[in-house]
Scaffold this motif. Structure first.
Motif, PDB file in Angstrom:
ATOM      1  N   GLY A 283      10.351 -19.661   6.744  1.00  0.00           N
ATOM      2  CA  GLY A 283      11.340 -19.383   5.771  1.00  0.00           C
ATOM      3  C   GLY A 283      11.450 -20.730   4.744  1.00  0.00           C
ATOM      4  N   LYS A 284      12.558 -20.489   4.095  1.00  0.00           N
ATOM      5  CA  LYS A 284      12.702 -21.709   3.245  1.00  0.00           C
ATOM      6  C   LYS A 284      13.587 -22.937   3.790  1.00  0.00           C
ATOM      7  N   VAL A 285      13.116 -24.068   3.381  1.00  0.00           N
ATOM      8  CA  VAL A 285      13.827 -25.362   3.897  1.00  0.00           C
ATOM      9  C   VAL A 285      14.427 -26.197   2.951  1.00  0.00           C
ATOM     10  N   VAL A 286      15.202 -26.916   3.289  1.00  0.00           N
ATOM     11  CA  VAL A 286      15.553 -28.241   2.706  1.00  0.00           C
ATOM     12  C   VAL A 286      14.673 -29.271   2.425  1.00  0.00           C
ATOM     13  N   PRO A 287      13.964 -29.620   1.242  1.00  0.00           N
ATOM     14  CA  PRO A 287      13.040 -30.356   1.113  1.00  0.00           C
ATOM     15  C   PRO A 287      13.084 -31.838   1.711  1.00  0.00           C
ATOM     16  N   GLU A 288      14.153 -32.294   1.992  1.00  0.00           N
ATOM     17  CA  GLU A 288      14.316 -33.467   2.397  1.00  0.00           C
ATOM     18  C   GLU A 288      14.389 -33.289   3.882  1.00  0.00           C
ATOM     19  N   TYR A 289      13.714 -34.294   4.748  1.00  0.00           N
ATOM     20  CA  TYR A 289      13.491 -34.169   6.214  1.00  0.00           C
ATOM     21  C   TYR A 289      13.571 -35.687   6.909  1.00  0.00           C
ATOM     22  N   ARG A 290      13.741 -35.586   8.155  1.00  0.00           N
ATOM     23  CA  ARG A 290      14.077 -37.004   8.962  1.00  0.00           C
ATOM     24  C   ARG A 290      12.627 -37.010   9.648  1.00  0.00           C
ATOM     25  N   LYS A 291      12.169 -38.166   9.783  1.00  0.00           N
ATOM     26  CA  LYS A 291      10.923 -38.548  10.568  1.00  0.00           C
ATOM     27  C   LYS A 291      11.178 -39.722  11.429  1.00  0.00           C
ATOM     28  N   ASN A 292      10.675 -39.524  12.748  1.00  0.00           N
ATOM     29  CA  ASN A 292      10.708 -40.516  13.638  1.00  0.00           C
ATOM     30  C   ASN A 292       9.199 -40.998  13.972  1.00  0.00           C
ATOM     31  N   VAL A 293       8.649 -42.298  13.675  1.00  0.00           N
ATOM     32  CA  VAL A 293       7.079 -42.474  13.958  1.00  0.00           C
ATOM     33  C   VAL A 293       7.569 -43.321  15.223  1.00  0.00           C
ATOM     34  N   GLY A 294       6.589 -42.627  16.298  1.00  0.00           N
ATOM     35  CA  GLY A 294       6.693 -43.454  17.601  1.00  0.00           C
ATOM     36  C   GLY A 294       5.274 -43.890  17.836  1.00  0.00           C
ATOM     37  N   LEU A 295       4.913 -44.316  18.865  1.00  0.00           N
ATOM     38  CA  LEU A 295       3.417 -44.833  19.165  1.00  0.00           C
ATOM     39  C   LEU A 295       2.550 -43.929  19.332  1.00  0.00           C
ATOM     40  N   ARG A 296       2.836 -42.754  20.124  1.00  0.00           N
ATOM     41  CA  ARG A 296       1.915 -41.874  20.281  1.00  0.00           C
ATOM     42  C   ARG A 296       2.131 -40.310  19.311  1.00  0.00           C
ATOM     43  N   ASN A 297       3.310 -40.357  18.673  1.00  0.00           N
ATOM     44  CA  ASN A 297       3.615 -39.021  17.858  1.00  0.00           C
ATOM     45  C   ASN A 297       4.579 -39.293  16.938  1.00  0.00           C
ATOM     46  N   ILE A 298       4.766 -38.399  15.621  1.00  0.00           N
ATOM     47  CA  ILE A 298       5.606 -38.500  14.773  1.00  0.00           C
ATOM     48  C   ILE A 298       6.393 -37.306  14.820  1.00  0.00           C
ATOM     49  N   ILE A 299       7.555 -37.090  14.694  1.00  0.00           N
ATOM     50  CA  ILE A 299       8.505 -36.128  14.986  1.00  0.00           C
ATOM     51  C   ILE A 299       8.995 -35.938  13.631  1.00  0.00           C
ATOM     52  N   PHE A 300       9.252 -34.496  13.188  1.00  0.00           N
ATOM     53  CA  PHE A 300      10.024 -34.246  11.929  1.00  0.00           C
ATOM     54  C   PHE A 300      11.165 -33.253  12.225  1.00  0.00           C
ATOM     55  N   SER A 301      12.230 -33.692  11.833  1.00  0.00           N
ATOM     56  CA  SER A 301      13.437 -32.821  11.683  1.00  0.00           C
ATOM     57  C   SER A 301      13.441 -32.155  10.349  1.00  0.00           C
ATOM     58  N   ILE A 302      13.512 -30.761  10.247  1.00  0.00           N
ATOM     59  CA  ILE A 302      13.397 -30.163   8.937  1.00  0.00           C
ATOM     60  C   ILE A 302      14.562 -29.060   8.886  1.00  0.00           C
ATOM     61  N   GLN A 303      15.611 -29.293   8.045  1.00  0.00           N
ATOM     62  CA  GLN A 303      16.463 -28.557   7.750  1.00  0.00           C
ATOM     63  C   GLN A 303      16.390 -27.042   7.238  1.00  0.00           C
ATOM     64  N   LYS A 304      16.690 -26.016   7.951  1.00  0.00           N
ATOM     65  CA  LYS A 304      16.473 -24.552   7.382  1.00  0.00           C
ATOM     66  C   LYS A 304      17.465 -24.366   6.388  1.00  0.00           C
ATOM     67  N   GLU A 305      16.952 -23.488   5.212  1.00  0.00           N
ATOM     68  CA  GLU A 305      18.029 -23.245   4.039  1.00  0.00           C
ATOM     69  C   GLU A 305      19.083 -22.558   4.534  1.00  0.00           C
ATOM     70  N   GLU A 306      18.973 -21.517   5.399  1.00  0.00           N
ATOM     71  CA  GLU A 306      19.817 -20.581   5.971  1.00  0.00           C
ATOM     72  C   GLU A 306      19.669 -20.904   7.561  1.00  0.00           C
ATOM     73  N   ARG A 307      20.841 -20.672   7.966  1.00  0.00           N
ATOM     74  CA  ARG A 307      20.912 -20.626   9.646  1.00  0.00           C
ATOM     75  C   ARG A 307      20.361 -19.339   9.975  1.00  0.00           C
ATOM     76  N   SER A 308      19.491 -19.438  11.069  1.00  0.00           N
ATOM     77  CA  SER A 308      18.839 -18.034  11.514  1.00  0.00           C
ATOM     78  C   SER A 308      17.630 -18.655  12.493  1.00  0.00           C
ATOM     79  N   TRP A 309      17.388 -17.779  13.508  1.00  0.00           N
ATOM     80  CA  TRP A 309      16.368 -17.815  14.313  1.00  0.00           C
ATOM     81  C   TRP A 309      15.112 -17.202  13.824  1.00  0.00           C
ATOM     82  N   TRP A 310      14.065 -17.979  13.471  1.00  0.00           N
ATOM     83  CA  TRP A 310      12.961 -17.448  13.109  1.00  0.00           C
ATOM     84  C   TRP A 310      11.964 -16.713  14.272  1.00  0.00           C
ATOM     85  N   PRO A 311      11.509 -15.494  13.811  1.00  0.00           N
ATOM     86  CA  PRO A 311      10.496 -14.984  15.140  1.00  0.00           C
ATOM     87  C   PRO A 311       9.365 -15.863  15.420  1.00  0.00           C
TER      88      PRO A 311
END
Length: 137
Positions: free
Chosen positions: A74-102
């Motif tokens: 689905g559509k998302v808000v283009p701004e995202y949060r990023k958390n860079v760790g030693l072993r991985n990078i975690i992204f938090s992306i806001q959905k444009e509309e609240r809903s559970w994607w299948p």
């Protein structure tokens, strides 16, 4: 001898070929979480477009290029949060509309093998869910 020499000289080593990192995903009704398993990532480049196109590239160990592109469900808000760790990078992306994607991707085809689902029961008490433990199914 010339024929053998021409075979040897025609072998090309690809130093710019890209690899796909393992990508874990999870969701809440308002957000999608992507965890890119890439230790010691450098030169991280990310593009997140409103229609749901998410593009990632980075250099991993020994300067190998890792990249992928996902067309999210689905559509998302283009701004995202990023958390860079030693072993991985975690992204938090806001959905444009609240809903559970299948599913994570717009396409109904089976995702690439490097994309792994994380159980929806994985909830966290923090606002971003960035502390959620990601596990392979």
């Amino acid at each position: 001898i010339r024929w053998r020499d021409s075979i040897v000289t025609s072998v090309v080593f690809c130093h710019v070929c890209s690899h796909n990192p393992e990508v874990l995903w999870a969701q809440r009704s308002d957000k999608v979480y992507l965890t890119v398993a890439l230790p010691d990532a450098k030169d991280i480049s990310v593009k997140c477009e409103p229609q749901g196109l998410f593009t990632f590239s980075a250099l991993g160990a020994q300067g190998k290029l890792f990249e992928f592109s996902l067309e999210l469900y689905g559509k998302v808000v283009p701004e995202y949060r990023k958390n860079v760790g030693l072993r991985n990078i975690i992204f938090s992306i806001q959905k444009e509309e609240r809903s559970w994607w299948p599913r994570i991707l717009k396409s109904e085809e089976k995702p690439a093998p490097y994309i792994k689902f994380v159980d929806e029961d994985c909830e966290s008490s923090d606002d971003d869910g960035l502390l959620c433990k990601f596990q392979q199914p």
